[in-house]
Scaffold this motif. Structure first.
Motif, short mmCIF file in Angstrom:
data_model
loop_
_atom_site.label_atom_id
_atom_site.label_comp_id
_atom_site.label_asym_id
_atom_site.label_seq_id
_atom_site.Cartn_x
_atom_site.Cartn_y
_atom_site.Cartn_z
N LEU A 104 -5.04 -13.60 11.28
CA LEU A 104 -5.23 -12.75 10.10
C LEU A 104 -4.16 -12.97 9.04
CD1 LEU A 104 -6.14 -9.33 11.77
CD2 LEU A 104 -7.69 -10.92 10.65
N ARG A 105 -3.06 -13.67 9.43
CA ARG A 105 -1.88 -13.78 8.57
C ARG A 105 -1.43 -12.39 8.15
NH1 ARG A 105 -3.27 -18.85 4.50
NH2 ARG A 105 -3.28 -20.50 6.07
N LYS A 106 -1.25 -11.54 9.15
CA LYS A 106 -0.99 -10.13 8.87
C LYS A 106 0.03 -9.57 9.85
CE LYS A 106 -3.43 -5.66 8.78
NZ LYS A 106 -4.74 -5.00 9.02
N TRP A 107 0.99 -8.79 9.32
CA TRP A 107 1.97 -8.09 10.16
C TRP A 107 1.37 -6.78 10.63
CZ3 TRP A 107 6.27 -10.18 11.99
CH2 TRP A 107 6.85 -11.28 11.32
N GLU A 108 1.73 -6.39 11.87
CA GLU A 108 1.26 -5.13 12.44
C GLU A 108 2.43 -4.42 13.11
OE1 GLU A 108 -1.64 -6.58 15.15
OE2 GLU A 108 -3.24 -6.71 13.66
N PRO A 109 2.44 -3.09 13.14
CA PRO A 109 3.49 -2.36 13.87
C PRO A 109 3.43 -2.70 15.35
CG PRO A 109 2.25 -0.90 12.43
CD PRO A 109 1.50 -2.19 12.47
N HIS A 110 4.58 -2.65 16.01
CA HIS A 110 4.59 -2.85 17.46
C HIS A 110 5.36 -1.68 18.09
CE1 HIS A 110 3.80 -5.18 21.00
NE2 HIS A 110 5.08 -5.11 21.36
N ILE A 111 6.61 -1.88 18.49
CA ILE A 111 7.35 -0.75 19.04
C ILE A 111 7.84 0.16 17.91
CG2 ILE A 111 9.70 -1.70 19.05
CD1 ILE A 111 10.03 -0.56 21.88
N ALA A 112 7.68 -0.30 16.68
CA ALA A 112 8.08 0.51 15.52
C ALA A 112 7.08 0.33 14.38
CB ALA A 112 9.48 0.11 15.05
N SER A 113 6.93 1.36 13.59
CA SER A 113 6.20 1.25 12.33
C SER A 113 7.20 0.88 11.24
CB SER A 113 5.49 2.56 12.00
OG SER A 113 6.43 3.61 11.90
N TYR A 114 6.70 0.47 10.08
CA TYR A 114 7.61 0.02 9.03
C TYR A 114 7.09 0.40 7.65
CZ TYR A 114 4.18 -3.71 8.34
OH TYR A 114 3.01 -4.40 8.09
N GLU A 115 8.02 0.42 6.71
CA GLU A 115 7.72 0.62 5.30
C GLU A 115 8.70 -0.24 4.50
OE1 GLU A 115 7.78 4.11 1.85
OE2 GLU A 115 8.11 4.62 3.96
N ILE A 116 8.20 -0.97 3.53
CA ILE A 116 9.04 -1.84 2.70
C ILE A 116 9.20 -1.21 1.32
CG2 ILE A 116 9.29 -4.13 1.67
CD1 ILE A 116 7.55 -5.20 3.96
N GLU A 117 10.43 -0.99 0.92
CA GLU A 117 10.74 -0.37 -0.37
C GLU A 117 11.49 -1.40 -1.23
OE1 GLU A 117 13.49 3.25 -2.23
OE2 GLU A 117 13.19 3.07 -0.06
N THR A 118 10.95 -1.66 -2.41
CA THR A 118 11.54 -2.66 -3.31
C THR A 118 12.00 -2.01 -4.61
OG1 THR A 118 10.06 -4.37 -2.43
CG2 THR A 118 11.12 -4.84 -4.52
N ASP A 119 13.21 -2.33 -5.01
CA ASP A 119 13.75 -1.87 -6.29
C ASP A 119 13.91 -3.10 -7.18
OD1 ASP A 119 15.30 -1.02 -8.46
OD2 ASP A 119 16.32 0.51 -7.25
N LYS A 120 12.95 -3.33 -8.04
CA LYS A 120 12.95 -4.54 -8.87
C LYS A 120 14.08 -4.52 -9.91
CE LYS A 120 8.07 -5.69 -8.27
NZ LYS A 120 6.78 -5.98 -8.93
N GLU A 121 14.44 -3.34 -10.37
CA GLU A 121 15.52 -3.27 -11.36
C GLU A 121 16.84 -3.71 -10.76
OE1 GLU A 121 15.84 0.46 -13.28
OE2 GLU A 121 13.82 0.39 -14.14
N LYS A 122 17.12 -3.26 -9.54
CA LYS A 122 18.37 -3.63 -8.87
C LYS A 122 18.23 -4.92 -8.07
CE LYS A 122 20.00 1.14 -8.32
NZ LYS A 122 20.42 2.19 -7.34
N ASN A 123 17.00 -5.41 -7.95
CA ASN A 123 16.71 -6.61 -7.16
C ASN A 123 17.16 -6.42 -5.70
OD1 ASN A 123 15.75 -9.19 -6.58
ND2 ASN A 123 17.70 -10.18 -7.11
N THR A 124 16.84 -5.25 -5.13
CA THR A 124 17.18 -4.97 -3.74
C THR A 124 15.91 -4.58 -2.98
OG1 THR A 124 17.67 -2.65 -4.23
CG2 THR A 124 19.51 -4.22 -4.28
N LEU A 125 16.01 -4.65 -1.67
CA LEU A 125 14.85 -4.35 -0.83
C LEU A 125 15.34 -3.67 0.45
CD1 LEU A 125 11.85 -6.68 -0.07
CD2 LEU A 125 13.12 -5.70 1.83
N THR A 126 14.60 -2.69 0.92
CA THR A 126 14.92 -1.99 2.16
C THR A 126 13.69 -1.94 3.06
OG1 THR A 126 16.56 -0.60 1.04
CG2 THR A 126 15.76 0.14 3.19
N VAL A 127 13.88 -2.26 4.32
CA VAL A 127 12.82 -2.11 5.32
C VAL A 127 13.17 -0.89 6.16
CG1 VAL A 127 11.53 -3.14 7.21
CG2 VAL A 127 12.45 -4.60 5.39
#
Length: 605
Positions: A104-127
């Motif tokens: 599927l070329r797709k990520w899925e949760p396993h032992i953890a769920s996830y959320e990706i947060e991107t701040d384009k102004e600061k050019n930072t990213l948090t998982v």
């Protein structure tokens, strides 16, 4: 979901094995046999790739009989980083954050769920990761259940992999290159007992790939480090330990180890992954793995009915398919995603050696690619059940481009022109360099890999025909790893490094400062202009989210490597997999992306 390949495969060497050579046969005869016999036999096998169709519920029971080639060397996670066999064994007691479905070329949760947060102004990213509430550590035969917490990931990331004193292979992966060229650290911070974050100082293309990791029992490793430092950690879980004292949060406990005889795994009933009826997987109660030493014994045990599965080698293919009857079923998969490769030592530690002067000329490497008779290898070694690998990325990689392929294919005349261009001279049927030194070099092959040995013999023959002598050196695999990563005292080598489903995989291989940058590892700065360009492209590609922009980068990246030939890919072999019919095969899938899916196999009766 996690799909696994039979676990005795190492992390480095692809699952290639023996094949008899047919030196006395004409290629036309071999071609005829391949098309009329072996290819027709494929019709007697089952094609069943993973199609995301799900599973049926099974029932608990039975013993799964398997094999491993060699004894583990440790049960310690840190030490096992350098031994694929040990790492694969320990992995049955561990788990990982997220799963990737290659189909599927797709990520899925396993032992953890996830959320990706991107701040384009600061050019930072948090998982942001959140661990499942039903994930526990437990010990065999004991009722106690210890919750898996953020500390089990954070401690390993920060205190083991992130501490240079431990020499973990994960250390270099914790850094990103900023736009100004400086290195910045990816921080892993605790939010709560079940939540933690990876904070990137720059937006990256594949943050889940960069952060996906296995956990450790921090309640054991942390006190060991506090008391004894690095040595305290390394002294944990030696090969002499009672395996029942090793906690598990994975599918199995390790419950017995008898050196040179067997390993026993027992099902973990506390494992969080369950079927629709709430039953933990896997279904079989035990997995008994005999330690066999060689692949011939593996086949003998399968023929005797003592093991559940077998992956036939080319010379065993016909016999395995013809004899399946009601006893077992044979599955097939198209050519593998990866392939072993041929590489040449360009490390300046060997600058006084003649071979160093040859190997650092791209025309010589290109000429060697032109002397690699891939059609002969396909027919003579694989009985027609393989094809040459001319591309760099596999088809499953999102940046695979069919228009970018190797131009240096089997062509003796072209090879000789390239050698002449590089300054080599042919005299009395033999090649000499510009200093009058006869061209002769070694080809190192892992001793247990007889298919690679067969390919090597073809290389010896084809090079010999034009006046270049190649000497085969069969060496124990662990010694090969030592040569590639520590001593650097090799000339050319056949080795496999798996396949890159993502272009940014292989951060320790393709950038020039990587510790497994085969031909010249850990360069302080790129030794060549083309390596500097590859470094730049790799770095830019890792931080480019826009697909079209990234495609331009990865297209050039592939083209450079295929032009410079620091590695020359060999073959993509078709693969086959046999499994006993005493098991219900409703949940068995087999394809070239993930191997055999066996987690939900259960007994028919």
């Amino acid at each position: 979901m996690k799909k696994h390949i039979i676990f005795y495969l190492t992390l480095l060497v692809l699952a290639l094995s023996a094949c008899s050579k047919n030196e006395d046969m004409e290629l036309s005869e071999i071609d005829e046999i391949a098309t009329s016999d072996d290819l027709n036999l494929i019709k007697k096998t089952v094609t069943r790739p993973w199609t995301c169709s799900g599973y049926v519920a099974g029932k608990v029971g039975g013993v799964w009989n398997d094999t491993i080639i060699n004894d583990p060397k440790t049960f310690n996670q840190l030490i096992a980083e350098r031994d694929g066999q040990s790492d694969a064994i320990i992995s049955y007691t561990l788990d990982y954050l997220v799963s990737y479905d290659a189909s599927l070329r797709k990520w899925e949760p396993h032992i953890a769920s996830y959320e990706i947060e991107t701040d384009k102004e600061k050019n930072t990213l948090t998982v942001h990761y959140t661990i499942r509430d039903d994930a526990f550590w437990s010990y065999y035969g004991k009722d106690e259940k210890i919750p898996v917490t953020s500390d089990d990931f954070i401690f390993w990331y920060n205190e083991i992999a992130g501490d240079p004193e431990f020499g973990s292979s994960g250390y270099g992966q914790q850094w990103v290159t900023l736009e100004n060229g400086e290195e910045a650290h990816v921080d892993c911070v605790k939010v709560s007992d079940k939540k933690f974050d990876f904070i990137f100082p720059r937006i990256v293309a594949e943050p889940l790939l960069a952060t996906n990791m296995t956990l450790c029992p921090s309640f054991i490793y942390a006190p060991a480090k506090e008391k004894g430092g690095a040595e305290g950690v390394k002294n944990l879980f030696s090969i002499d330990v009672d395996p029942k004292t090793i906690p598990s949060c994975g599918k199995f406990y390790i419950t017995e180890y008898i050196p040179a005889r067997r390993l026993v795994f027992t099902r973990n009933p506390n494992y969080w992954e369950k079927d629709e009826n709430g039953v933990s997987i896997p279904y079989y109660e035990q997995m008994i793995c005999q330690i066999i030493g060689d692949q011939n014994t593996d086949y003998l045990l399968f023929k005797q009915g003592q093991t559940e599965t077998f992956s036939p080698r080319p010379e065993e293919f016909s016999e395995v398919v013809e004899n399946q009857k009601d006893d077992y079923t044979v599955y097939n998969a198209e050519g593998s995603m990866g392939a072993s490769m041929w590489s040449f030592n360009q490390n300046p530690l060997n600058k006084d050696e003649a071979f160093y002067q040859w190997f650092t000329k791209k025309e010589f490497r290109q000429a060697m690619s032109c002397l690699l008779n891939r059609d002969r290898i396909a027919n003579q070694t694989y009985r027609g059940l393989a094809q040459a690998k001319y591309d760099f990325f596999p088809e499953a990689n999102p940046f695979f481009n069919a228009d970018i392929s190797l131009q240096y294919r089997f062509d003796v005349e072209k090879a000789e022109k390239l050698l002449e261009k590089a300054g080599f001279v042919k005299k009395d049927g033999l090649y000499y360099d510009w200093n009058g030194v006869k061209v002769e070099f070694d080809l190192t092959i892992p001793s247990a890999n007889t298919v690679l040995n067969d390919i090597g013999q073809i290389v010896v023959d084809e090079c010999g025909k034009i006046g270049i002598k190649v000497n085969i050196r069969q060496i124990d695999f662990q010694k090969v790893v030592e040569m590639l990563t520590a001593t650097y005292d090799w000339q050319s080598v056949f080795i496999g490094l798996g396949s890159n489903l993502f272009p940014s995989q292989g951060s320790n291989v393709w950038p020039s400062d990587g510790n497994l940058h085969l031909w010249y590892p850990m360069q302080e700065k790129p030794a060549t202009d083309w390596e500097a360009r590859v470094d730049y492209l790799y770095n830019e590609g890792c931080y480019t989210n826009d697909f079209n922009e990234a495609k331009v980068i990865w297209d050039e990246y592939q083209s450079i490597i295929l032009e410079q030939c620091p590695i020359i890919y060999l073959m993509r072999s078709r693969s086959f997999f046999a499994i006993r019919n005493r098991w219900d095969l409703s949940n068995v899938y087999y394809d070239n992306k993930s191997g055999a899916t066996l987690e939900r196999v259960f007994l028919k009766n």
